[in-house]
Design a protein around this motif. Structure first.
Motif, PDB file in Angstrom:
ATOM      1  N   ILE A   1       2.842   1.877   6.664  1.00 43.34           N
ATOM      2  CA  ILE A   1       3.675   2.879   7.197  1.00 43.34           C
ATOM      3  C   ILE A   1       5.174   2.470   6.851  1.00 43.34           C
ATOM      4  CG2 ILE A   1       4.256   3.387   9.679  1.00 43.34           C
ATOM      5  CD1 ILE A   1       1.621   2.395  10.389  1.00 43.34           C
ATOM      6  N   LEU A   2       6.012   3.597   6.457  1.00 42.23           N
ATOM      7  CA  LEU A   2       7.257   3.180   6.142  1.00 42.23           C
ATOM      8  C   LEU A   2       8.045   2.886   7.454  1.00 42.23           C
ATOM      9  CD1 LEU A   2       7.626   5.902   3.503  1.00 42.23           C
ATOM     10  CD2 LEU A   2       7.552   3.632   3.185  1.00 42.23           C
ATOM     11  N   GLY A   3       9.136   1.933   7.179  1.00 42.45           N
ATOM     12  CA  GLY A   3       9.956   1.889   8.494  1.00 42.45           C
ATOM     13  C   GLY A   3      11.068   2.983   8.390  1.00 42.45           C
ATOM     14  N   ASP A   4      12.035   2.867   9.458  1.00 43.42           N
ATOM     15  CA  ASP A   4      13.132   3.827   9.470  1.00 43.42           C
ATOM     16  C   ASP A   4      14.279   3.615   8.569  1.00 43.42           C
ATOM     17  OD1 ASP A   4      11.864   4.965  11.723  1.00 43.42           O
ATOM     18  OD2 ASP A   4      12.831   3.589  13.135  1.00 43.42           O
TER      19      ASP A   4
ATOM     20  N   ALA B   1       1.020   2.863  -6.974  1.00 48.81           N
ATOM     21  CA  ALA B   1       0.792   4.211  -6.204  1.00 48.81           C
ATOM     22  C   ALA B   1       1.721   4.091  -5.027  1.00 48.81           C
ATOM     23  CB  ALA B   1      -0.539   4.131  -5.597  1.00 48.81           C
ATOM     24  N   LEU B   2       1.884   2.954  -4.214  1.00 46.13           N
ATOM     25  CA  LEU B   2       2.800   2.910  -2.907  1.00 46.13           C
ATOM     26  C   LEU B   2       4.524   3.169  -3.489  1.00 46.13           C
ATOM     27  CD1 LEU B   2       1.501  -0.339  -1.227  1.00 46.13           C
ATOM     28  CD2 LEU B   2       1.372   2.056  -0.301  1.00 46.13           C
ATOM     29  N   GLU B   3       4.790   2.529  -4.614  1.00 42.50           N
ATOM     30  CA  GLU B   3       5.884   2.776  -5.278  1.00 42.50           C
ATOM     31  C   GLU B   3       6.273   4.053  -5.251  1.00 42.50           C
ATOM     32  OE1 GLU B   3       6.332  -0.149  -8.315  1.00 42.50           O
ATOM     33  OE2 GLU B   3       6.767  -1.755  -6.987  1.00 42.50           O
ATOM     34  N   ASP B   4       5.161   4.908  -5.912  1.00 38.92           N
ATOM     35  CA  ASP B   4       5.297   6.401  -6.455  1.00 38.92           C
ATOM     36  C   ASP B   4       5.718   7.192  -4.985  1.00 38.92           C
ATOM     37  OD1 ASP B   4       5.063   5.910  -9.210  1.00 38.92           O
ATOM     38  OD2 ASP B   4       2.759   6.618  -8.992  1.00 38.92           O
TER      39      ASP B   4
ATOM     40  N   ARG C   1       5.241  -4.521   0.966  1.00 42.18           N
ATOM     41  CA  ARG C   1       5.905  -4.948   2.363  1.00 42.18           C
ATOM     42  C   ARG C   1       5.709  -3.782   3.531  1.00 42.18           C
ATOM     43  NH1 ARG C   1       8.808  -2.210  -0.712  1.00 42.18           N
ATOM     44  NH2 ARG C   1      10.343  -0.352  -0.069  1.00 42.18           N
ATOM     45  N   ASP C   2       5.366  -2.629   3.022  1.00 44.60           N
ATOM     46  CA  ASP C   2       4.950  -1.707   4.201  1.00 44.60           C
ATOM     47  C   ASP C   2       3.379  -1.599   4.534  1.00 44.60           C
ATOM     48  OD1 ASP C   2       7.577  -0.535   4.121  1.00 44.60           O
ATOM     49  OD2 ASP C   2       7.254  -0.089   2.267  1.00 44.60           O
TER      50      ASP C   2
ATOM     51  N   THR D   1       3.255   7.729   6.842  1.00 51.15           N
ATOM     52  CA  THR D   1       1.951   7.020   6.769  1.00 51.15           C
ATOM     53  C   THR D   1       1.597   7.242   5.341  1.00 51.15           C
ATOM     54  OG1 THR D   1       1.416   7.246   9.019  1.00 51.15           O
ATOM     55  CG2 THR D   1      -0.321   6.939   7.619  1.00 51.15           C
ATOM     56  N   ILE D   2       1.012   6.101   4.574  1.00 54.34           N
ATOM     57  CA  ILE D   2       0.637   6.291   3.367  1.00 54.34           C
ATOM     58  C   ILE D   2      -1.041   5.751   3.641  1.00 54.34           C
ATOM     59  CG2 ILE D   2       0.595   5.564   1.093  1.00 54.34           C
ATOM     60  CD1 ILE D   2       3.789   5.414   1.298  1.00 54.34           C
ATOM     61  N   VAL D   3      -1.802   6.307   3.012  1.00 54.37           N
ATOM     62  CA  VAL D   3      -3.222   5.861   3.127  1.00 54.37           C
ATOM     63  C   VAL D   3      -3.524   5.707   1.188  1.00 54.37           C
ATOM     64  CG1 VAL D   3      -3.834   6.382   5.223  1.00 54.37           C
ATOM     65  CG2 VAL D   3      -4.230   7.866   3.326  1.00 54.37           C
ATOM     66  N   VAL D   4      -4.159   4.579   0.849  1.00 59.84           N
ATOM     67  CA  VAL D   4      -4.560   4.537  -0.381  1.00 59.84           C
ATOM     68  C   VAL D   4      -6.119   4.195  -0.538  1.00 59.84           C
ATOM     69  CG1 VAL D   4      -3.980   2.882  -2.640  1.00 59.84           C
ATOM     70  CG2 VAL D   4      -2.343   3.290  -1.003  1.00 59.84           C
TER      71      VAL D   4
END
Length: 132
Positions: A129-132, A65-68, A74-75, A30-33
């Motif tokens: 949320i990152l996939g598997d 930030a997501l890429e980092d 896409r997530d 899980t990522i929150v920005v």
């Protein structure tokens, strides 16, 4: 959440140390920005008063930030946006649609009375949320 890996990203804005927050945090998948505005690396407002340009800039900043943290737009599963004039929603919506076409996250956009600077007209935050 014990035992989950935690990663933090900072963007270098002057507000992060003043208010004790980060640009983004990843815990497990899980990522929150945090709320993101159109402020460049030097702290200057980008495109003062331009809702479309500020929205597009904020989303690009969010994407970095997501890429980092090993993710991308896409997530993204949810966006929350705060605008200072809801009558200008179409300007905001055009930039949001350009970024999230085909992704279609759950989304909220509300009007607020002000942001941290009068030249800022939109703030965007996301959850991913990152996939598997």
């Amino acid at each position: 959440m014990a035992g989950l890996t935690r990663q933090t990203v900072y963007s270098g804005t002057p507000w992060e140390p003043k208010a004790a927050y980060c640009r983004a945090k990843r815990v497990g998948r899980t990522i929150v920005v945090s709320g993101t505005v159109a402020v460049d690396d030097s702290g200057a407002v980008v495109a003062p008063g331009d809702m479309y340009a500020q929205t597009a800039f904020a989303i690009r900043k969010i994407e970095r930030a997501l890429e980092d943290l090993g993710a991308g737009l896409r997530d993204v599963v949810r966006t929350r946006s705060f605008v200072t004039d809801i009558a200008r929603f179409e300007e905001f919506a055009r930039a949001h649609q350009e970024a999230f076409a085909g992704i279609v996250p759950a989304a909220t956009c509300v009007q607020v009375s002000a942001l941290v600077s009068p030249a800022l007209v939109v703030e965007v935050e996301v959850d991913a949320i990152l996939g598997d």
